[in-house]
Scaffold this motif. Structure first.
Motif, PDB file in Angstrom:
ATOM      1  N   THR B  45       0.964  -1.111  -0.005  1.00 50.24           N
ATOM      2  CA  THR B  45      -0.022   0.031  -0.168  1.00 50.24           C
ATOM      3  C   THR B  45       1.011   1.271  -0.067  1.00 50.24           C
ATOM      4  O   THR B  45       1.981   1.234   0.783  1.00 50.24           O
ATOM      5  CB  THR B  45      -0.989  -0.157   1.207  1.00 50.24           C
ATOM      6  OG1 THR B  45      -1.748  -1.187   1.400  1.00 50.24           O
ATOM      7  CG2 THR B  45      -1.816   1.009   1.352  1.00 50.24           C
ATOM      8  N   VAL B  46       0.513   2.055  -0.988  1.00 43.35           N
ATOM      9  CA  VAL B  46       1.348   3.368  -0.959  1.00 43.35           C
ATOM     10  C   VAL B  46       0.607   4.654  -0.589  1.00 43.35           C
ATOM     11  O   VAL B  46       0.912   5.760  -0.535  1.00 43.35           O
ATOM     12  CB  VAL B  46       2.039   3.673  -2.369  1.00 43.35           C
ATOM     13  CG1 VAL B  46       3.089   2.646  -2.571  1.00 43.35           C
ATOM     14  CG2 VAL B  46       0.846   3.807  -3.343  1.00 43.35           C
ATOM     15  N   LEU B  54       2.665   3.585   6.258  1.00 48.37           N
ATOM     16  CA  LEU B  54       2.918   3.577   4.737  1.00 48.37           C
ATOM     17  C   LEU B  54       4.252   3.264   4.460  1.00 48.37           C
ATOM     18  O   LEU B  54       4.818   2.517   3.653  1.00 48.37           O
ATOM     19  CB  LEU B  54       2.325   4.564   4.090  1.00 48.37           C
ATOM     20  CG  LEU B  54       0.801   5.003   4.084  1.00 48.37           C
ATOM     21  CD1 LEU B  54       0.406   6.200   3.596  1.00 48.37           C
ATOM     22  CD2 LEU B  54      -0.181   3.866   3.400  1.00 48.37           C
ATOM     23  N   LEU B  55       5.097   4.227   5.083  1.00 48.85           N
ATOM     24  CA  LEU B  55       6.659   4.262   4.897  1.00 48.85           C
ATOM     25  C   LEU B  55       7.340   2.752   5.123  1.00 48.85           C
ATOM     26  O   LEU B  55       8.240   2.477   4.645  1.00 48.85           O
ATOM     27  CB  LEU B  55       7.481   5.137   5.518  1.00 48.85           C
ATOM     28  CG  LEU B  55       7.064   6.760   4.793  1.00 48.85           C
ATOM     29  CD1 LEU B  55       7.490   7.807   5.706  1.00 48.85           C
ATOM     30  CD2 LEU B  55       7.647   6.646   3.501  1.00 48.85           C
ATOM     31  N   GLY B 107     -13.428   2.848   9.090  1.00 50.32           N
ATOM     32  CA  GLY B 107     -13.047   3.684   9.906  1.00 50.32           C
ATOM     33  C   GLY B 107     -12.278   4.923   9.345  1.00 50.32           C
ATOM     34  O   GLY B 107     -12.435   6.194  10.059  1.00 50.32           O
ATOM     35  N   ALA B 108     -11.733   4.995   8.222  1.00 50.28           N
ATOM     36  CA  ALA B 108     -11.086   5.998   7.685  1.00 50.28           C
ATOM     37  C   ALA B 108     -11.521   6.408   6.242  1.00 50.28           C
ATOM     38  O   ALA B 108     -11.353   7.593   6.107  1.00 50.28           O
ATOM     39  CB  ALA B 108      -9.637   5.638   7.325  1.00 50.28           C
ATOM     40  N   HIS B 109     -12.495   5.806   5.767  1.00 43.40           N
ATOM     41  CA  HIS B 109     -13.177   6.115   4.395  1.00 43.40           C
ATOM     42  C   HIS B 109     -14.648   5.886   4.518  1.00 43.40           C
ATOM     43  O   HIS B 109     -15.049   5.107   4.859  1.00 43.40           O
ATOM     44  CB  HIS B 109     -12.515   5.289   3.353  1.00 43.40           C
ATOM     45  CG  HIS B 109     -11.016   5.506   3.552  1.00 43.40           C
ATOM     46  ND1 HIS B 109     -10.249   6.810   3.001  1.00 43.40           N
ATOM     47  CD2 HIS B 109      -9.982   4.903   4.094  1.00 43.40           C
ATOM     48  CE1 HIS B 109      -8.975   6.568   3.323  1.00 43.40           C
ATOM     49  NE2 HIS B 109      -8.907   5.550   3.872  1.00 43.40           N
ATOM     50  N   ARG B 292       1.740   8.219  -0.439  1.00 41.23           N
ATOM     51  CA  ARG B 292       1.390   9.579  -0.324  1.00 41.23           C
ATOM     52  C   ARG B 292       0.075   9.363   0.670  1.00 41.23           C
ATOM     53  O   ARG B 292      -0.657   8.597   0.236  1.00 41.23           O
ATOM     54  CB  ARG B 292       0.602  10.088  -1.493  1.00 41.23           C
ATOM     55  CG  ARG B 292       1.514  10.344  -2.761  1.00 41.23           C
ATOM     56  CD  ARG B 292       2.156  11.962  -2.330  1.00 41.23           C
ATOM     57  NE  ARG B 292       3.150  12.132  -3.325  1.00 41.23           N
ATOM     58  CZ  ARG B 292       4.636  12.033  -3.304  1.00 41.23           C
ATOM     59  NH1 ARG B 292       4.895  11.378  -2.213  1.00 41.23           N
ATOM     60  NH2 ARG B 292       5.344  12.032  -4.183  1.00 41.23           N
ATOM     61  N   SER B 293       0.153   9.969   1.978  1.00 37.66           N
ATOM     62  CA  SER B 293      -0.687   9.595   2.742  1.00 37.66           C
ATOM     63  C   SER B 293      -2.125  10.039   2.419  1.00 37.66           C
ATOM     64  O   SER B 293      -3.298   9.562   2.962  1.00 37.66           O
ATOM     65  CB  SER B 293      -0.614  10.577   4.170  1.00 37.66           C
ATOM     66  OG  SER B 293      -0.662  11.948   3.931  1.00 37.66           O
TER      67      SER B 293
END
Ligand SMILES: [Zn+2]
Lengths: 244, 298
Positions: B45-46, B54-55, B107-109, B292-293
């Protein structure tokens, strides 16, 4: 062949080392872009030194203290490369890397890296009985707090802007000595040398144990009671991972 | 671990990811009875997500890909939730038919997306405040039910009356955008009032809240499906595991509805693998590499 990766602060560096010589090195100001730029730098380094990644059998990563997010970029990358290639992986403190080139100066050396909120990561290194070693735990402190413990000439290296230099001169007078701007920067070639040495003397630890030095604030208390004593044997007490 | 803090602390999450990622990779290979040499590509996942987390995943995966001589495929996390629908074959139609309207709720989207073809997404709407899963979490906390809120509310609501308390359905200017903060405030006010009177009928409040939020999600999803002449409606994300939501949407649409099994609704690695598989098969669009967050669906 050893590949060294350092993304501890806004400066990043990569190097290739064959056990004797640094074959290539790139040091750049990544700011917050380590995640996007590290692999480009690794690929350029391999290309310019005509090295196949398959010949890399050792990897050294800088473990801080420094920016936690930044540190994890090189550590995760190092773990991934090691998993794919079977290379052995070692973590070296970023402050150890900064101090190491100044060992021949015989001066007590204090590398500094910004820790945010006017604080700095620091440690003290000195030769004693012909052995160059870190003589303090890793410290988080403001410059005045740090200066209170410094009674003798100390060579400052690391990321010191003009303001930091002025502050230290005001606080310490002639006891503050500064390495030249170019020589006090962090370069992965030194990380590579230290990593190579470490891998000669220790056996591979579990990859998951290689992680950033999450230096906690209370460590300053411990260190200031005995500022230049050797680090306590139980490094866990200082928020440092266990050596194995 | 996240139960102790009632949510996710980014720094703690990133630390644990780094501690776990290599052992997890080794375990995944072991469980699959698979050597690295048998793999065709490495995906991670980026974005979107927590940058520190993510990093860790992306850099570990890029290192693994580089050293194993494999392509690295950066995957949009939301695309992963969509492609979770391709992980299980159903008897009648092995694969979902396109175009499709997709509702990704977690929970995030809370994103409503038109999937025109493989790897071709058009955003229709998204939440302008809280994510749907966040609303579940906050209401669960308000009712002292614990974390994560989705599954707990669903369980408690079964014993309650969804018509017990009328709650507002927010009107949002943009036709396909969502807003849940008004509903959340209304539940807060309701609970405070009930507390003053005595015991709070937790099951009734949970059922009424669930009814309101699922109706808001279902209404826009059904309207999007009707307006865009799609073949299928797809759900994804942790909240898609909620049975009441599935039923509410199924009731309102004339299309086949597909939802991944509950374990594939919540975040998982398999869905990232599925998205990467289709990214490699349909190479018309660019494959992202940089983290990219705030990555959006293209
Ligand atoms: Zn998700």
């Amino acid at each position: 062949m050893l590949l060294a990766l350092d993304t501890s602060t806004e400066w990043a560096s990569v190097a290739l080392f064959d056990g004797r010589d640094v074959l290539g090195e790139e040091t750049w100001r990544a700011q917050r872009r380590h995640g996007d730029e590290l692999f480009g730098a690794i690929e350029r380094l391999l290309l310019s030194t005509r090295t196949a990644l398959a010949s890399v059998d050792r990897i050294a990563v800088a473990t801080g203290p420094g920016s936690f997010t930044g540190l994890r970029v090189a550590i995760a990358a190092g773990q991934g490369i090691a998993r794919g290639s079977g290379a052995s992986l070692v973590g070296i403190s970023t402050l150890d890397v900064l101090a190491y080139p100044h060992a021949p100066s015989k001066l007590r050396t204090c590398p500094l890296l910004p820790a945010g909120r006017d604080q700095y990561y620091a440690a003290f290194y000195q030769e004693r009985n012909r052995k160059w070693q870190r003589r303090s735990p890793f410290i988080v402190a403001t410059l005045p707090e740090l200066s209170r413990q410094i009674g003798t000439h100390t060579l400052f290296v690391g990321e010191l802007d003009a303001e930091v230099e002025t502050t230290l001169r005001d606080l310490l007078g002639p006891n503050a000595i500064f390495a030249s701007p170019a020589s006090r920067m962090r370069r992965a070639g030194y990380l590579a040398e230290l990593g190579w040495k470490e891998l000669e003397s220790t056996k591979q630890v579990k990859m998951a144990e290689i992680e950033p030095l999450y230096v906690r604030q209370p460590s300053i208390r411990v260190s200031f009671d005995q500022p230049f004593a050797p680090p306590p044997t139980d490094e866990r007490a200082l928020g440092l991972p266990k050596r194995s | 671990m996240h139960q102790d803090t009632g949510g996710i602390v980014p720094e703690v999450a990133a630390r644990e990811h780094l501690r776990a990622i290599d052992a997890l990779t080794e375990k995944a290979l072991g469980d699959a009875g698979c050597q690295l040499t048998e793999i065709d590509a490495i995906a991670a996942t980026v974005g979107p997500g927590l940058i520190g987390c993510l990093l860790v995943g992306a850099n570990y995966a890029r290192g693994l890909a580089l050293s194993a001589g494999l392509p690295f495929v950066g995957v949009n996390h939301l695309e992963g939730h969509v492609y979770a629908n391709w992980l299980e074959e159903r008897e009648a139609t092995p694969e979902p038919e396109l175009p499709a309207v997709v509702l990704v709720v977690s929970g995030a989207h809370s994103d409503l997306v038109l999937m025109e073809a493989h790897r071709r997404f058009r955003p229709l709407g998204r939440t302008i405040d809280d994510a749907a899963g966040e609303a579940f979490d906050k209401v669960a906390r308000l009712l002292h039910l614990g974390f994560p809120g989705g599954p707990i509310i669903e369980r408690v609501a079964k014993a309650g009356d969804p018509k017990a308390f009328p709650l507002p359905r927010a009107a949002v200017a943009d036709r396909f955008d969502f807003s849940f903060s008004g509903l959340k405030t209304a539940v807060l006010r309701l609970v405070r009032e009930l507390e003053k009177k005595g015991e709070v009928p937790v099951a009734d409040v949970a059922a009424s809240f669930q009814k309101a939020i699922t109706e808001m999600l279902a209404e826009k999803t059904a309207r999007a499906a009707a307006e865009h002449a799609v073949q299928t409606v797809l759900l994804g994300g942790g909240v898609a595991a909620n049975l009441a939501l599935r039923e509410e949407i199924a009731r309102r649409i004339g299309h086949p509805l597909r939802v991944p099994s509950p374990a594939l609704c919540t975040d998982n690695g398999a869905m990232i693998g599925a998205a990467a598989f289709f990214a490699l098969r349909h190479r018309g669009t660019e494959i992202p590499v940089a983290v990219r967050s705030d990555l959006k669906l293209a």
